[in-house]
Write a protein that holds these residues in place. Sequence first.
Motif, mmCIF file in Angstrom:
data_model
loop_
_atom_site.group_PDB
_atom_site.id
_atom_site.type_symbol
_atom_site.label_atom_id
_atom_site.label_comp_id
_atom_site.label_asym_id
_atom_site.label_seq_id
_atom_site.Cartn_x
_atom_site.Cartn_y
_atom_site.Cartn_z
ATOM 1 N N GLY A 64 0.832 -1.209 0.000
ATOM 2 C CA GLY A 64 0.000 0.000 0.000
ATOM 3 C C GLY A 64 0.860 1.250 0.000
ATOM 4 O O GLY A 64 2.043 1.207 0.336
ATOM 5 N N ARG A 65 0.254 2.366 -0.364
ATOM 6 C CA ARG A 65 0.958 3.644 -0.329
ATOM 7 C C ARG A 65 0.404 4.416 0.869
ATOM 8 O O ARG A 65 -0.801 4.648 0.947
ATOM 9 C CB ARG A 65 0.679 4.405 -1.622
ATOM 10 N N ALA A 66 1.290 4.782 1.803
ATOM 11 C CA ALA A 66 0.824 5.492 2.994
ATOM 12 C C ALA A 66 0.285 6.854 2.556
ATOM 13 O O ALA A 66 1.020 7.704 2.064
ATOM 14 C CB ALA A 66 1.954 5.668 3.993
ATOM 15 N N ARG A 67 -0.997 7.056 2.709
ATOM 16 C CA ARG A 67 -1.634 8.251 2.174
ATOM 17 C C ARG A 67 -1.289 9.510 2.974
ATOM 18 O O ARG A 67 -1.391 10.613 2.465
ATOM 19 C CB ARG A 67 -3.149 8.060 2.169
ATOM 20 N N ASP A 68 -0.864 9.299 4.221
ATOM 21 C CA ASP A 68 -0.556 10.459 5.048
ATOM 22 C C ASP A 68 0.937 10.621 5.284
ATOM 23 O O ASP A 68 1.370 11.111 6.326
ATOM 24 C CB ASP A 68 -1.308 10.349 6.386
ATOM 25 N N ALA A 69 1.746 10.206 4.311
ATOM 26 C CA ALA A 69 3.189 10.392 4.425
ATOM 27 C C ALA A 69 3.484 11.886 4.580
ATOM 28 O O ALA A 69 2.783 12.722 4.011
ATOM 29 C CB ALA A 69 3.886 9.841 3.188
ATOM 30 N N ASN A 84 3.399 14.663 1.894
ATOM 31 C CA ASN A 84 2.145 15.139 1.299
ATOM 32 C C ASN A 84 1.616 16.410 1.964
ATOM 33 O O ASN A 84 0.582 16.925 1.561
ATOM 34 C CB ASN A 84 1.065 14.053 1.409
ATOM 35 N N PHE A 85 2.306 16.886 3.008
ATOM 36 C CA PHE A 85 1.740 17.996 3.780
ATOM 37 C C PHE A 85 2.434 19.332 3.501
ATOM 38 O O PHE A 85 2.377 20.245 4.316
ATOM 39 C CB PHE A 85 1.750 17.663 5.275
ATOM 40 N N HIS A 86 3.082 19.452 2.363
ATOM 41 C CA HIS A 86 3.639 20.735 1.902
ATOM 42 C C HIS A 86 4.532 21.390 2.957
ATOM 43 O O HIS A 86 4.393 22.578 3.266
ATOM 44 C CB HIS A 86 2.521 21.703 1.503
ATOM 45 N N LEU A 139 1.980 16.668 10.928
ATOM 46 C CA LEU A 139 0.780 16.686 11.774
ATOM 47 C C LEU A 139 1.180 16.515 13.234
ATOM 48 O O LEU A 139 2.076 15.747 13.558
ATOM 49 C CB LEU A 139 -0.171 15.551 11.399
ATOM 50 N N PRO A 169 -1.574 21.004 11.379
ATOM 51 C CA PRO A 169 -0.391 20.924 10.524
ATOM 52 C C PRO A 169 0.573 22.054 10.899
ATOM 53 O O PRO A 169 0.220 23.232 10.814
ATOM 54 C CB PRO A 169 -0.986 21.163 9.122
ATOM 55 N N LYS A 227 2.802 13.143 13.007
ATOM 56 C CA LYS A 227 1.707 12.368 13.596
ATOM 57 C C LYS A 227 1.965 11.929 15.047
ATOM 58 O O LYS A 227 1.414 10.929 15.501
ATOM 59 C CB LYS A 227 1.352 11.152 12.720
ATOM 60 N N ASP A 228 2.801 12.693 15.758
ATOM 61 C CA ASP A 228 2.926 12.423 17.189
ATOM 62 C C ASP A 228 1.669 12.905 17.894
ATOM 63 O O ASP A 228 1.042 13.882 17.463
ATOM 64 C CB ASP A 228 4.155 13.155 17.765
#
Lengths: 517, 119
Positions: B11-16, B19-21, B25, B43, B101-102
């Motif tokens: 799978g491709r981790a969608r929240d890598a 991706n957050f410019h 997070l 963010p 994502k901590d």
Amino acid sequence: MDMQVPKKKLSLKERYTLMTRDLAWDTSYQPKEKVYPYAGYEGIKIHDWDKWEDPFRLTMDAYWKYQSEKERKLYAIIDAYSQSNGHLGVTDARYLNAIKLFLTGVTPLEYMAHRGFAHVGRQFPGAGARVACMMQAIDEMRHAQTQIHSLSNYNKYYNGFHDFPHMYDRVWYLSVPKSFFEDAMTAGPFEFVVSIGFSFEYVLTNLLFVPFVSGAAYNGDMGTMTFGFSAQSDEARHMTLGLECIKFILEQDPANLPIVQRWIDKWTWRGVRLLSIVAAMMDYMLPKRVMSWKEAWEIYFEENGGALFKDLARYGIRMPDCAAQIAKEKDHLSHQVWATFYNYGAATDFHTWLPDAEEMDWLAQKYPDTFDKYYRPRFEFWREQADKGNRFYNKTLPMLCQTCQIPTVFTEPDDPTKICYRETTYKGDKYHFCSDHCQHIFENEPEKYVQAWLPVNQIYQGNCFDDGVDPGAPGFDPLAAVLEHCRMVHGRDNLDFEGSEDQRNFEEWRGMSKRNA
Amino acid sequence: MTVAAIKEYTGRARDAVENFHGNQLLFIGWEDHLMFCAPFAFPFPPTMRFGDIVEKVLPGAYGYHPDWARIDWSKVAWIKSGVPWVPSFKHSLAENGLGHKDAIRFRTPGLAGIGGACS
């Protein structure tokens, strides 16, 4: 004298055989594994598809006959209901918000179920199972259609009914039902029938239909009530099919038991998380209430489900292990979820409100151990603030569970004052969950769930704005841009019921129907 | 088995984080204040000063609560991934060891929400 011997009529059994299994054939140009490529990879072993018993022995010609009869009755009632302005007979326009939730969150699932059953109806190597799945696929399509037709009547008069398929793919809380079904549909055919056919249609379906259909009956909504009843005999067939699937799989090979048990554990939990939306609807949205969520849970899961799992014990199946946690949550679920909708009432395509004093007393009576202690203070404070013109709208986006996609609002099973935090690290990234059960589901198939389309995270990645919108522009309002992207009109479709256009129009029209202008 | 599939599947981790410019997070929860139904997701650039979050961002998110103004920040206890943790307000997220994502939470002793009901 010659006697005319009437042509012998086929028995039900012969008819069934001729019109179902006899229509199948064994392939000779291609090996079976290539024709049914998904039949083996889940590890389920089937030795003899002929042992499949179709409990209904329904053939296609009989099927069309029954269904067209039901359709005729249904559409006659829908017509009468709309021509006589039946919408003005509901208890209160507030009630219709429950139906908006149904149209946006449940009707698209009927269509997804159609697609799912059509898919497994192609993929099962056994003809009996294929025919049964095909009929269920057609049923599900019919349910989606009759629901859309019945509810389109409300779309002529009320807000929030206007764009449900568009919203289903975009609105934050609708990612909960959407991801639930996509999880099932991207599984193999056996997991799909266990997830939807058994866990959802058999174990949990009453907890979806009783609240909505009885809720409709209690609140004067003949449209919803009628499609509910029209679907009821189909649902009985689906339940029987779901149970037959489980028994057939378990009887075929002892090695199937642990796989099936894992799926039942997973899908009972996923289903209960999905139904938390129904819990909130049942306790907070109906002007005239049927029963509490807790009571419904006790009757339909603890009593009926308990008897079912006792019956399945002879196959080695036990009650899903999440049942213990669900028993603890039944006192809290609806309050926590309604409070969440109230928090984010600026981003829902239905209206929200606070329970009034009489409703809070009812909640306290139904939830004597929890409502007054944990939830009443919150609602009373919000009421006090709203009366001062300071209605609480939470404008900061929440953390979501990677598996069920619900904001992580649920509390520790043994401490209702603490949010339940669970996390794991996979390939260097952190993932968060609302519960041990959602975490276990992730850990069993991480490559699937790392792909979850979590609305909050997507908004922060800039993927939830219309084309051409520039998030870098001065004065950019991200939440307004998200609402526009979902085709929700701010101030019309969202916010409080009190003061809404729906409320005003309903009062005015009902007044006109009772008095001379 | 990391996924049930007919062939090797990744799978491709969608929240890598890429991706957050440029942001990452951060999830923040205020213990015992369940009026805010869930922890918040933000963010932030990793170079952001931790103190700026507490002083400039959180008031907008939590300020509605009457307890917010009563917090004594010298007594606040922080938790990261379930264990006690002490942030440095003058250092950045990265320097504080906060990654993508901590999830962190803070407890405000003496403040137990509306009516003491952790609301």
